[in-house]
Motif scaffolding. Sequence first.
Motif, PDB file in Angstrom:
ATOM      1  N   LYS A   1       0.831  -1.200   0.000  1.00  0.00           N
ATOM      2  CA  LYS A   1       0.000   0.000   0.000  1.00  0.00           C
ATOM      3  C   LYS A   1       0.874   1.262   0.000  1.00  0.00           C
ATOM      4  N   LYS A   2       0.285   2.319  -0.527  1.00  0.00           N
ATOM      5  CA  LYS A   2       0.951   3.611  -0.535  1.00  0.00           C
ATOM      6  C   LYS A   2       1.044   4.164   0.898  1.00  0.00           C
ATOM      7  N   VAL A   3       2.195   4.716   1.245  1.00  0.00           N
ATOM      8  CA  VAL A   3       2.344   5.367   2.551  1.00  0.00           C
ATOM      9  C   VAL A   3       3.042   6.711   2.383  1.00  0.00           C
ATOM     10  N   TYR A   4       2.863   7.554   3.383  1.00  0.00           N
ATOM     11  CA  TYR A   4       3.469   8.883   3.386  1.00  0.00           C
ATOM     12  C   TYR A   4       4.599   8.874   4.405  1.00  0.00           C
ATOM     13  N   VAL A   5       5.706   9.467   4.015  1.00  0.00           N
ATOM     14  CA  VAL A   5       6.887   9.432   4.870  1.00  0.00           C
ATOM     15  C   VAL A   5       7.318  10.855   5.187  1.00  0.00           C
ATOM     16  N   PHE A   6       7.629  11.121   6.431  1.00  0.00           N
ATOM     17  CA  PHE A   6       8.232  12.413   6.750  1.00  0.00           C
ATOM     18  C   PHE A   6       9.315  12.221   7.813  1.00  0.00           C
ATOM     19  N   THR A   7      10.137  13.244   7.981  1.00  0.00           N
ATOM     20  CA  THR A   7      11.281  13.148   8.890  1.00  0.00           C
ATOM     21  C   THR A   7      10.916  13.755  10.230  1.00  0.00           C
ATOM     22  N   ARG A   8      11.175  12.998  11.296  1.00  0.00           N
ATOM     23  CA  ARG A   8      10.946  13.544  12.641  1.00  0.00           C
ATOM     24  C   ARG A   8      12.112  13.105  13.524  1.00  0.00           C
ATOM     25  N   GLU A   9      12.788  14.092  14.079  1.00  0.00           N
ATOM     26  CA  GLU A   9      13.969  13.835  14.930  1.00  0.00           C
ATOM     27  C   GLU A   9      14.965  12.917  14.239  1.00  0.00           C
ATOM     28  N   GLY A  10      15.186  13.156  12.965  1.00  0.00           N
ATOM     29  CA  GLY A  10      16.209  12.409  12.233  1.00  0.00           C
ATOM     30  C   GLY A  10      15.801  11.015  11.806  1.00  0.00           C
ATOM     31  N   LEU A  11      14.569  10.628  12.092  1.00  0.00           N
ATOM     32  CA  LEU A  11      14.084   9.306  11.674  1.00  0.00           C
ATOM     33  C   LEU A  11      12.972   9.477  10.645  1.00  0.00           C
ATOM     34  N   TYR A  12      12.822   8.511   9.760  1.00  0.00           N
ATOM     35  CA  TYR A  12      11.697   8.513   8.823  1.00  0.00           C
ATOM     36  C   TYR A  12      10.487   7.878   9.499  1.00  0.00           C
ATOM     37  N   VAL A  13       9.416   8.645   9.596  1.00  0.00           N
ATOM     38  CA  VAL A  13       8.170   8.135  10.175  1.00  0.00           C
ATOM     39  C   VAL A  13       7.185   7.937   9.027  1.00  0.00           C
ATOM     40  N   PHE A  14       6.404   6.872   9.081  1.00  0.00           N
ATOM     41  CA  PHE A  14       5.454   6.640   7.989  1.00  0.00           C
ATOM     42  C   PHE A  14       4.019   6.751   8.499  1.00  0.00           C
ATOM     43  N   GLU A  15       3.136   7.159   7.589  1.00  0.00           N
ATOM     44  CA  GLU A  15       1.704   7.300   7.892  1.00  0.00           C
ATOM     45  C   GLU A  15       0.939   6.687   6.735  1.00  0.00           C
ATOM     46  N   ARG A  16      -0.188   6.061   7.055  1.00  0.00           N
ATOM     47  CA  ARG A  16      -1.001   5.494   5.976  1.00  0.00           C
ATOM     48  C   ARG A  16      -1.683   6.586   5.176  1.00  0.00           C
ATOM     49  N   ARG A  17      -1.966   7.723   5.850  1.00  0.00           N
ATOM     50  CA  ARG A  17      -2.683   8.786   5.161  1.00  0.00           C
ATOM     51  C   ARG A  17      -1.813  10.037   5.080  1.00  0.00           C
ATOM     52  N   SER A  18      -2.108  10.887   4.110  1.00  0.00           N
ATOM     53  CA  SER A  18      -1.318  12.092   3.919  1.00  0.00           C
ATOM     54  C   SER A  18      -1.591  13.082   5.051  1.00  0.00           C
ATOM     55  N   PHE A  19      -0.750  14.055   5.141  1.00  0.00           N
ATOM     56  CA  PHE A  19      -0.912  15.087   6.157  1.00  0.00           C
ATOM     57  C   PHE A  19      -2.271  15.754   6.035  1.00  0.00           C
ATOM     58  N   TRP A  20      -2.700  16.069   4.777  1.00  0.00           N
ATOM     59  CA  TRP A  20      -3.964  16.785   4.570  1.00  0.00           C
ATOM     60  C   TRP A  20      -5.150  15.937   4.973  1.00  0.00           C
ATOM     61  N   SER A  21      -5.098  14.664   4.634  1.00  0.00           N
ATOM     62  CA  SER A  21      -6.243  13.824   4.993  1.00  0.00           C
ATOM     63  C   SER A  21      -6.312  13.647   6.500  1.00  0.00           C
ATOM     64  N   ARG A  22      -5.138  13.604   7.143  1.00  0.00           N
ATOM     65  CA  ARG A  22      -5.155  13.493   8.606  1.00  0.00           C
ATOM     66  C   ARG A  22      -5.646  14.803   9.234  1.00  0.00           C
ATOM     67  N   LEU A  23      -5.240  15.901   8.640  1.00  0.00           N
ATOM     68  CA  LEU A  23      -5.664  17.215   9.142  1.00  0.00           C
ATOM     69  C   LEU A  23      -7.179  17.352   9.034  1.00  0.00           C
ATOM     70  N   LYS A  24      -7.688  16.893   7.870  1.00  0.00           N
ATOM     71  CA  LYS A  24      -9.127  16.991   7.626  1.00  0.00           C
ATOM     72  C   LYS A  24      -9.893  16.201   8.690  1.00  0.00           C
ATOM     73  N   GLN A  25      -9.401  14.983   8.919  1.00  0.00           N
ATOM     74  CA  GLN A  25     -10.103  14.152   9.893  1.00  0.00           C
ATOM     75  C   GLN A  25     -10.029  14.765  11.292  1.00  0.00           C
ATOM     76  N   TRP A  26      -8.879  15.335  11.581  1.00  0.00           N
ATOM     77  CA  TRP A  26      -8.680  15.922  12.903  1.00  0.00           C
ATOM     78  C   TRP A  26      -9.635  17.098  13.082  1.00  0.00           C
ATOM     79  N   LEU A  27      -9.773  17.907  12.006  1.00  0.00           N
ATOM     80  CA  LEU A  27     -10.665  19.067  12.063  1.00  0.00           C
ATOM     81  C   LEU A  27     -12.110  18.604  12.250  1.00  0.00           C
ATOM     82  N   LYS A  28     -12.457  17.493  11.517  1.00  0.00           N
ATOM     83  CA  LYS A  28     -13.812  16.957  11.604  1.00  0.00           C
ATOM     84  C   LYS A  28     -14.100  16.484  13.028  1.00  0.00           C
ATOM     85  N   GLY A  29     -13.079  15.916  13.630  1.00  0.00           N
ATOM     86  CA  GLY A  29     -13.259  15.338  14.963  1.00  0.00           C
ATOM     87  C   GLY A  29     -13.424  16.395  16.042  1.00  0.00           C
ATOM     88  N   ARG A  30     -13.014  17.634  15.786  1.00  0.00           N
ATOM     89  CA  ARG A  30     -13.087  18.684  16.809  1.00  0.00           C
ATOM     90  C   ARG A  30     -14.506  19.073  17.175  1.00  0.00           C
TER      91      ARG A  30
END
Lengths: 491, 491
Positions: free
Chosen positions: A462-491
């Motif tokens: 499956k496709k995953v999104y990768v970003f750097t945090r504290e020098g390590l590559y962290v992966f997420e199943r969903r993109s930053f925007w889709s996570r942001l959207k869900q987070w906003l919806k959840g508020r």
Amino acid sequence: MDVFISGVGMTKFGKSTEPLESLMAEAALGALRGAGLEKVDAIYTGVMNIEEFVGDSNIGVLLVDTLGLSGIPSTRVETASSTGAGAFQTAFYSVASGHMKNVLVVAGEKMTHLTTAKTTRILSEVIDRSERRYGATMPALAAMIAQKYAWQYRLSSPALEEILSQVAIKNHFNGSFNPFAQFRKRISFEEYLRSPIVSYPLRLYDCAPITDGAAAMVLTAEPTDVKISGIGHATDTLAVRHRATLTSFNSTKEAALRAYSMAQVNPSDIQFAEVHDAFTPFEIIGTEDLGFFPPGKGGNALRDGVTGLRGKLPINPSGGLKSRGHPVGASGLAQLVEIVWQLRGEAGEGRQLKKAEIGLAQSIGGLGNNNLVTILERRDRRKTVVPGWELRYRPEIRSGKKASDPSLEEGVGILETFTILHSPPEGFRSPLSLGFVKLKKGGRIMVCNPEYRLPEQLKIGKKVYVFTREGLYVFERRSFWSRLKQWLKGR
Amino acid sequence: MDVFISGVGMTKFGKSTEPLESLMAEAALGALRGAGLEKVDAIYTGVMNIEEFVGDSNIGVLLVDTLGLSGIPSTRVETASSTGAGAFQTAFYSVASGHMKNVLVVAGEKMTHLTTAKTTRILSEVIDRSERRYGATMPALAAMIAQKYAWQYRLSSPALEEILSQVAIKNHFNGSFNPFAQFRKRISFEEYLRSPIVSYPLRLYDCAPITDGAAAMVLTAEPTDVKISGIGHATDTLAVRHRATLTSFNSTKEAALRAYSMAQVNPSDIQFAEVHDAFTPFEIIGTEDLGFFPPGKGGNALRDGVTGLRGKLPINPSGGLKSRGHPVGASGLAQLVEIVWQLRGEAGEGRQLKKAEIGLAQSIGGLGNNNLVTILERRDRRKTVVPGWELRYRPEIRSGKKASDPSLEEGVGILETFTILHSPPEGFRSPLSLGFVKLKKGGRIMVCNPEYRLPEQLKIGKKVYVFTREGLYVFERRSFWSRLKQWLKGR
């Protein structure tokens, strides 16, 4: 010059209160007795990490001194977890050179006196530094290889579980006949399932235990009943992410190619083998890498009983690392001791094989990057080498290559494999998800995310999104925007 | 099969910010370039203790991976502080066996990033456990050997000081011409005297420094201009107190006997040598053990200039471990690189010797218990071996033997040698007096007493009283009753 084996010796494997040098001396004295010798021309000692396990150094002298043989040259050899086989091959060359007549090889390790956390940290030092920074351990990397193997050969989770469990069940069964084995208890599928997950999908019963023990052997230029007919050694990249393939070990194949060529035998000539099963998936992959079965078919052969004690090609008649135990420096030599016992008909009731004229041992160093293959045969074996003999072992050699990690703030890729690690090293959250991602822009990276705690949350391919945090590559199943959207919806 | 040397390589020795594998790769690439090769059949890596100095393991693969040569077999070899020479000899056998054509040996160590206290602790792990428990370090044991040597050959303290200082002054002078040396500064007797006492009578300038560095060499079956003509390796007891003699190293003599016999040369044929001068007294003892000078006469030869750069038998033209530096795993191979440079006339201005057709290197592992001797010569050297050739090297071989310490509540003996250690390991009082006592009832024990702080308080050959305190043997110049009497008088 041909090289032969005279005496062999071994301690019982398990937990011991004896110091390392006493274990090694016990095995050595057994081998010397078997060879009818009091002295040898040289000693090669194999210990992977006496420095950190024991806090000593200069094991070559410590052993020769313990044996009361001061004076004899003594050299320590190390090839990570294949050290016993590495010391054996080094000793082989010294005799083959004609400069030495009788040489003693002694391999051992003392591990059980430390905590599992400390032992895990020490064992992890064979892993590439970058991968270690993520908390990767040997079981975690082995688990990711098992997952990728299952995905590649379209095995469902239950199918993979069945195969892995059968390796463990077979080897515990074999080990029940081995008086030198750490575990002589047979296990059932139910017991296997009850053992805790170490690193998904690997359970405790998929991993070789922590063990103390030593093995020894005398190599000689004098013809005996057992001849060393083929040896091979090869390396691969330190980092698993730099490998050309994750579902086989190129270093096994290159080592096997050398050993088969030297011995002038084909995989079909081998009657039994000891295969490095530090983790159950490694036995399956090993039997494929060695050319016994086609890639992806090792599990079928096991299920069909081909590799059982009474099968056509018994694998790990000793019980393997799984049940005999895995004192890391000793295992590679202990495998060869088993081969000699089988060739001589001395393996004892239950585990002695009927056809045992030629056997092979494969030993894995590090995470599959320092592997050795050794072929021993009875000197009276009927040879099948004829003019026009042809090596029919033609493995797909795919060399890895060290590469710099891509410099990346964020990116997109495919999750190639993953594990959920339940016993990470000190300082890491448990459970810890680790994976390899093939980046869209090219290159493979290690990734982590402590928030994925269940295998159901992740899917290979499956496709995953990768970003750097504290020098390590962290992966997420969903993109930053889709996570942001869900987070906003959840508020 | 004869074995030759093609390319050699070395990093500058000293403090480096590069990781170990980069240093080793730099030396390796130099050797490969010199050999005109991009690949070899196998690699042997010599590192004494990567585990504790660096916190890594599996150096064989780490190096091959750094070199971009994944696939090639790579084996780590260790013989304590003679590791570089040990790896060289192991590689020799692999080529001599006919199984390998070109083999790369790479030896290195990374040490300067740790504190001196930590480095001292790690280096001390080569010492027998019981002797370590007293706080014995390598300099302390070397100092006790120097003291016993002076006593045996009736050298006054100033005479010993003169000899030791001259080793240091000579080797710093030689090293001033060596661009690879850690110290290129010449030193005077006054500077020597100003350097602090590490372990009486040894000063800082009597001890090789802590160093990072690597050396490399390609061994080949193809005839080149430099041939490996003799090799020898031997061990001795781990514990210094179990030695048959304290003023020479039996392991050097046994190793030299093998090397001279194999090369069919006598000590008088050797034109120059690299001798393991980790401590200045070891160079003196080394030149005697190797048969260059009679026992007790090494100091005279040095004083007479025989071992100087322009002398009859230059010793350590490179500057030795003393001035080139001592990355423990690398030194044994760096010595051999110097021999090759000298044989090829490539040592450069100042230090190139006029007569350099055959040279010898002696490397000490541990406290003189894992020693190697190697003889290299130009292939075109005029041989003097004639029918009826006779080895005229007949050292007094006196093997030590491991023994249990006598069980002792209190006893009487003779103080055989002592030192006042000014830089003991963590957890010990400084200064700390250590000694060896020959017991009246037989046996030699290590003793300590933190109350003796000045060498003037102690005298070799005098009667001492020994008693057990907290599991250690403590020695006193006076008996319990005489001390009690004085104490009562003082009240």
